[in-house]
Design a protein around this motif. Structure first.
Motif, short mmCIF file in Angstrom:
data_model
loop_
_atom_site.label_atom_id
_atom_site.label_comp_id
_atom_site.label_asym_id
_atom_site.label_seq_id
_atom_site.Cartn_x
_atom_site.Cartn_y
_atom_site.Cartn_z
N VAL A 1 0.74 -1.04 0.12
CA VAL A 1 -0.07 -0.27 0.01
C VAL A 1 1.14 0.81 0.44
O VAL A 1 1.99 1.05 0.20
N LEU A 2 -0.16 2.29 -0.44
CA LEU A 2 0.90 3.62 -0.28
C LEU A 2 0.25 4.31 0.41
O LEU A 2 -0.94 4.87 0.09
N HIS A 3 1.48 5.17 1.14
CA HIS A 3 1.19 5.71 2.13
C HIS A 3 1.42 7.39 1.60
O HIS A 3 2.42 7.79 1.32
N ALA A 4 0.74 8.45 2.75
CA ALA A 4 1.53 9.82 2.74
C ALA A 4 2.30 10.05 3.85
O ALA A 4 2.95 9.03 4.17
N GLY A 5 3.48 11.02 3.01
CA GLY A 5 4.50 11.53 3.67
C GLY A 5 5.29 10.51 3.35
O GLY A 5 5.81 10.04 2.53
N PRO A 6 7.01 11.18 4.08
CA PRO A 6 8.77 10.33 4.44
C PRO A 6 8.11 8.88 4.54
O PRO A 6 7.22 8.14 4.66
N PRO A 7 8.63 7.92 4.41
CA PRO A 7 8.95 6.44 4.24
C PRO A 7 9.28 6.14 5.60
O PRO A 7 9.18 7.10 6.61
N TYR A 8 8.20 4.98 6.46
CA TYR A 8 8.77 4.73 8.02
C TYR A 8 9.45 4.29 7.95
O TYR A 8 10.04 3.16 7.13
N GLN A 9 10.18 4.31 9.21
CA GLN A 9 11.55 3.54 9.56
C GLN A 9 11.45 2.14 9.94
O GLN A 9 12.16 1.12 10.08
N SER A 10 10.25 1.80 10.90
CA SER A 10 10.21 0.84 10.86
C SER A 10 8.49 0.43 10.86
O SER A 10 7.55 1.63 11.41
N LEU A 11 8.30 -1.28 11.30
CA LEU A 11 6.72 -1.83 11.65
C LEU A 11 6.24 -1.02 12.91
O LEU A 11 4.56 0.35 12.95
N ASP A 12 6.54 -0.34 14.09
CA ASP A 12 6.07 -0.23 14.93
C ASP A 12 6.19 1.89 14.40
O ASP A 12 4.98 2.16 15.56
N SER A 13 6.73 1.82 13.49
CA SER A 13 6.74 3.72 13.86
C SER A 13 5.60 4.00 12.53
O SER A 13 4.53 5.26 12.44
N ILE A 14 4.44 2.55 12.48
CA ILE A 14 3.69 3.19 11.54
C ILE A 14 2.21 3.30 12.52
O ILE A 14 1.76 2.63 13.05
N PRO A 15 1.75 4.81 12.44
CA PRO A 15 0.39 4.50 13.42
C PRO A 15 -1.01 3.86 12.96
O PRO A 15 -0.87 3.51 12.08
N ALA A 16 -1.73 3.83 14.39
CA ALA A 16 -2.82 3.20 14.08
C ALA A 16 -3.32 3.27 12.78
O ALA A 16 -3.84 2.58 12.24
N PRO A 17 -4.46 5.09 12.59
CA PRO A 17 -4.80 4.67 12.07
C PRO A 17 -4.88 4.05 10.48
O PRO A 17 -5.02 4.63 9.13
N VAL A 18 -2.98 4.83 10.07
CA VAL A 18 -2.69 4.48 8.55
C VAL A 18 -2.69 2.40 8.79
O VAL A 18 -3.42 2.25 7.63
N ARG A 19 -2.89 2.11 9.38
CA ARG A 19 -2.03 0.54 9.85
C ARG A 19 -4.41 0.31 9.90
O ARG A 19 -4.57 -0.68 8.68
#
Length: 420
Positions: free
Chosen positions: A56-74
Motif C-alpha cells: 500500500v502507498l501512504h502519505a509522507g516520508p517512508p516509515y523506518q519500522s513497522l512500529d512507527s506506523i500509526p494506528a490510523p494508517v494501519r
C-alpha cells in the motif's frame, strides 16, 4: 496561544544562502506558474502505477519500522487488504501487517498523493491529473468519499469497506467513461477562492463548480451526480494532485530552494526541494494546534497526509491572511500573525489566479532567513484509530528541517557558483 519562538539563524547559513543561484529560484517559480494541471481521467491504480505485490502507498516520508506506523494508517491498510483479498477480515489483515506481510511505501515514490491516513492499493481507482504544459509530473489520487466513510480517517469498520467497494466498483468506472476532455483545475480553484474556499480545509464551492461544469459537458449518471453533489470535499484530492503537479514543474533546478514536496506520515514531517527532488529531509512531527477549542477529545495523531502540498503551492492556510479569506476564516491574533508571516515566504502572485491574489513558490531560503515556517491547515485524527476525525488544527513544522535541506543543497552547489 503564544507565538512560537524564532530560532537563531547561524552565520554560516547566511553565507550559504548567498551562494544560491538566484536565477534558478526565478526559473523555478516561473515553471510552477506555467504549469496547467488538468483532470484527464480515472484508471485502476495497477494500470498506471507499478505497485509491488501486497503493498500500500501512504502519505509522507517512508516509515523506518513497522512500529512507527500509526494506528490510523494501519487501519486504512487493513481495509485495503480486505478490499484486495489479501486478508479475510480486519483482524487477520492487522495481524498480517504486524507480521510484515503487507508492505508500506511512500506515495511520493509513485507520483501519488493521499489525504490524511488514507492508502492506495493496486485495485483502487485513481484520478489522473496531468500538466497540459508538459513540465510537471502526472499525479494520481484516490477518490474523495466525503466526511462519513472515507478511508482517510483511519478507521477499520464495515462501513468504510462498503464505501470503498461502492466508489471503486460502481462509481469510478462510470465517471471514467464520462470524462472525455481535460478539465482545467486552476480556473475552478480561482472561482472557488473568490467565493471563500481555501482549496484545502474548505472545497465546497470548488466541488459545486466542478459538478456544474461536468453536468454541462457530459451526461452524468444519476448515481455519479448524486455522489458528487453530496460530497463537499470531492475537489480536495484533485487539488492535492494539482498542487503536487504544479510544484513538480520546478524539480531539477540546480541550487533552487523552492519546496516541491511537503507531507507527513503521522510520525515524521518531510520536505523535498527543487534542487534535490528525490531526497526527503525530515523531522519529528507534532500534533496540530487546535482550532476552535482548547483541547482534543482524545489523544491526537501527529501531522499526517500529503495535503500540505496545497500550502507548499500557496493555497490552504497560506491564503488566510488575505482580506477575502480573513472574513471567512476568523482567526485570533496569534493565528493571523502566523499566517501573515508564513505567506511572506511565497515568491510571486500566481498569474492564473485572477479573482484574488494567491502567491506561490515556497522559498526555503526565505524561511531560513526569517524563521517563519509555513502554516498548514490539517484534519486531526484520533491517534488510537478509534474515533476517526476529531477536529481541525494548524500545524507549523520545525525550522530545522528547512535549515537541514538548505545545507544539503549548499553541499552540492558547484564551486564556481559558490564563488560568483
Amino acid at each position: 496561544m503564544k507565538s512560537k519562538p524564532r530560532s537563531r539563524i547561524p552565520a554560516s547559513q547566511t553565507k550559504m544562502q548567498a551562494a544560491m543561484d538566484e536565477s534558478a529560484l526565478t526559473r523555478g517559480v516561473e515553471r510552477i506558474c506555467a504549469a496547467e494541471p488538468a483532470w484527464t481521467g480515472l484508471a485502476l491504480a495497477a494500470e498506471r502505477i507499478t505497485i509491488p505485490d501486497r503493498t500500500v502507498l501512504h502519505a509522507g516520508p517512508p516509515y523506518q519500522s513497522l512500529d512507527s506506523i500509526p494506528a490510523p494508517v494501519r487501519n486504512s491498510a487493513a481495509v485495503a487488504a480486505v478490499y484486495e483479498g489479501w486478508a479475510r477480515d480486519f483482524e487477520s489483515a492487522l495481524a498480517a501487517i504486524v507480521a510484515g506481510e503487507i508492505c508500506f511505501l511512500p506515495s511520493r515514490n509513485f507520483d501519488v498523493v493521499v489525504p490524511l491516513a488514507a492508502v492506495v492499493s493496486p485495485g483502487m481507482w485513481v484520478q489522473i491529473v496531468e500538466d497540459q504544459s508538459g513540465q510537471g509530473s502526472t499525479t494520481y489520487s484516490p477518490i474523495n468519499a466525503g466526511m462519513d466513510h472515507d478511508l482517510r480517517f483511519g478507521l477499520a469498520n464495515p462501513e468504510i469497506l462498503t464505501c470503498l467497494h461502492k466508489i471503486n466498483n460502481l462509481l469510478a468506472p462510470q465517471l471514467r467513461d464520462m470524462i472525455s476532455t481535460p478539465i482545467d483545475l486552476i480556473p475552478i480553484a480561482d472561482q472557488a477562492l473568490y467565493l471563500g474556499d481555501d482549496c484545502h480545509g474548505s472545497c465546497t464551492h470548488a466541488t459545486r463548480i466542478l459538478h456544474e461544469q461536468l453536468k454541462r459537458s457530459v451526461c452524468l449518471s444519476k448515481a455519479v451526480s448524486s455522489f458528487i453533489s453530496n460530497t463537499q470535499s470531492f475537489f480536495l484530492n484533485l487539488w492535492i494532485s494539482a498542487a503536487r503537479c504544479m510544484l513538480s514543474a520546478a524539480q531539477g533546478e540546480q541550487g533552487c530552494p523552492l519546496v516541491t514536496s511537503m507531507a507527513a506520515n503521522g510520525g515524521t514531517f518531510g520536505i523535498q526541494l527543487a534542487a534535490q527532488p528525490d531526497i526527503w529531509h525530515v523531522t519529528n512531527s507534532e500534533s496540530p494546534v487546535p482550532r476552535g477549542k482548547s483541547a482534543w477529545s482524545c489523544r491526537p495523531l501527529r501531522a499526517v497526509g500529503d495535503s500540505p502540498n496545497v500550502e507548499a503551492a500557496g493555497f490552504g492556510a497560506m491564503t488566510w491572511s488575505g482580506k477575502e479569506r480573513r472574513e471567512r476564516h476568523p482567526m485570533n491574533q496569534a493565528e493571523l500573525a502566523w499566517c501573515t508571516q508564513a505567506a511572506a515566504s511565497l515568491m510571486s502572485p500566481h498569474p492564473r489566479i485572477t479573482h484574488t491574489v494567491v502567491r506561490t513558490g515556497l522559498n526555503a531560503a526565505h524561511i531560513a532567513k526569517t524563521g517563519h515556517v509555513p502554516v498548514i491547515s490539517l484534519g486531526v485524527l484520533d491517534s488510537q484509530g478509534a474515533n476517526g476525525l476529531i477536529g481541525r488544527g494548524l500545524y507549523m513544522p520545525s525550522l530545522e528541517v528547512f535549515l537541514t535541506a538548505l545545507k544539503s543543497i549548499e553541499a552540492n552547489v558547484p564551486a564556481q557558483k559558490k564563488h560568483d
